[in-house]
Design an enzyme around this catalytic site. Sequence first.
Site, short mmCIF file in Angstrom:
data_model
loop_
_atom_site.label_atom_id
_atom_site.label_comp_id
_atom_site.label_asym_id
_atom_site.label_seq_id
_atom_site.Cartn_x
_atom_site.Cartn_y
_atom_site.Cartn_z
N LYS A 8 -14.58 27.28 -3.00
CA LYS A 8 -14.65 28.22 -4.41
C LYS A 8 -15.92 28.41 -5.26
CE LYS A 8 -14.75 25.96 -7.89
NZ LYS A 8 -14.94 26.10 -9.75
N GLU A 21 -14.76 36.32 -12.20
CA GLU A 21 -13.90 36.79 -12.70
C GLU A 21 -13.84 37.29 -13.13
OE1 GLU A 21 -14.34 31.37 -14.38
OE2 GLU A 21 -15.53 32.80 -14.93
N ASN A 38 -12.87 33.58 -19.93
CA ASN A 38 -14.23 32.99 -20.72
C ASN A 38 -13.78 32.31 -21.81
OD1 ASN A 38 -15.98 31.26 -18.14
ND2 ASN A 38 -15.43 34.24 -17.83
N THR A 53 -21.28 28.60 -10.04
CA THR A 53 -20.65 27.09 -9.90
C THR A 53 -20.17 27.22 -8.54
OG1 THR A 53 -20.09 26.82 -12.36
CG2 THR A 53 -18.34 26.31 -10.92
N THR A 56 -10.67 26.96 -9.52
CA THR A 56 -10.18 26.53 -10.68
C THR A 56 -10.32 28.40 -10.66
OG1 THR A 56 -12.81 27.25 -10.98
CG2 THR A 56 -12.48 25.12 -10.68
N THR A 62 -8.62 26.12 -23.21
CA THR A 62 -8.09 25.60 -23.77
C THR A 62 -7.11 26.76 -23.53
OG1 THR A 62 -9.09 27.87 -25.31
CG2 THR A 62 -9.52 25.15 -26.00
#
Length: 410
Positions: A186, A283, A405, A197, A160, A410
């Site tokens: 992942k 991230e 994040n 996650t 992702t 969107t």
Amino acid sequence: MGVVSLFSVAPEGSITSPKGFRAGGLHCGLKKTARNDLGAIVCEVPAVAAAVYTTNVFQAAPLKVTRESIASGGRLQAVVVNSGNANACTGKQGEADAYAMRAAAADALGLAEHDIAVASTGVIGELLPMDRVSTGIAGLPAVLSAEDDGAEQFCQAILTTDLVKKEVCVRLAVDDREVLIAGAAKGSGMIHPNMATMLAFVTTDAAVEPQALQQLLGATTDVTFNMITVDGDTSTNDMLVAMASGLADNRPLAPGHPDWEAFAAAFRHVCETLAQAIARDGEGATRLVEVTVEGAVTEQSARAIAKTVIGSSLVKSAVFGADANWGRIIAAVGRAGEPVNPETVDIKLGDIVVLSGSRPIPFDEEAALVYLQGDTVTIHVDLHNGKGSATAWGCDLTYDYVRINAAYRT
């Protein structure tokens, strides 16, 4: 015998390297870009299977389906995974869609439904576009391969916000036969496993007793995937599945087998390598951070303290700024809720001692700055309060984490 001598890393290996496994991936339209978003791992025989799942109260529909599949006979022959949509918090329709994924995979692969697991990762709260998913699943058999490209396409399909794929493979001897253990995972954000996650998959061609595999998976998860954090959030979709084909033709492994120690060490290496890769790819991260706690009253206490330090936003921010602010570290140690003697704590940043006996030690700030600007930062805490020890992994907290994040959906 040292752990390193029990197995060796196979740099060229992948999740399809163990005998009996194929994998593949394709783009079915779940992601806005043309990147792969649907993949599968398939075993040519029913494989002994084990799994662990998120402890989040809101568990995604695929977890229910996978639990049922494994519970029906303790074996799996395929795992089908989509990215771009978590199929979480989607109610009865989401459950129906997860079962439909399993049924479509059974039809496409010619397998029984209870031999198939499903997993999803991505945005929470949106229904799967099942027309695209069904069409994609129908196309999976044509892209499955036992070669490295099949594994590569699968690894790409489960990403992702990840920047890199995560995979590892090791080899060892069991009953004088070569056994391979491989893994793919992942995970980049919403990482604070309480199993894990993240999605992770381990394949091996070893023959393993079902109960032994489940127990090994649980114990290994506690010291690997459960010891990483990126942002303190536990996902609705975390799942770790292990499949053992048994095609290495060894005597079934379990505690007491003469090669069990070697197998368990190799299995842990696979999981630890994947866990570290997830932390490193957090991230927006620029550094992998490793926290080791020694001298705790128990191992469990050491784990809790290590995860508190690695999860501290202030510690993570200090690492990003290359600020040798040991006060943030000791504050995290003190709030972990574990027994600590406030007069006996030592802290090191790499080899640089910054605290001894809970008292500050003069140190070279410039050397500390250079060290903290490196690719990997290690923090060592010795409590001098017992024999418990543990290591946790995480990453720094950067401006990019907020940027990624703030606009993830969107």
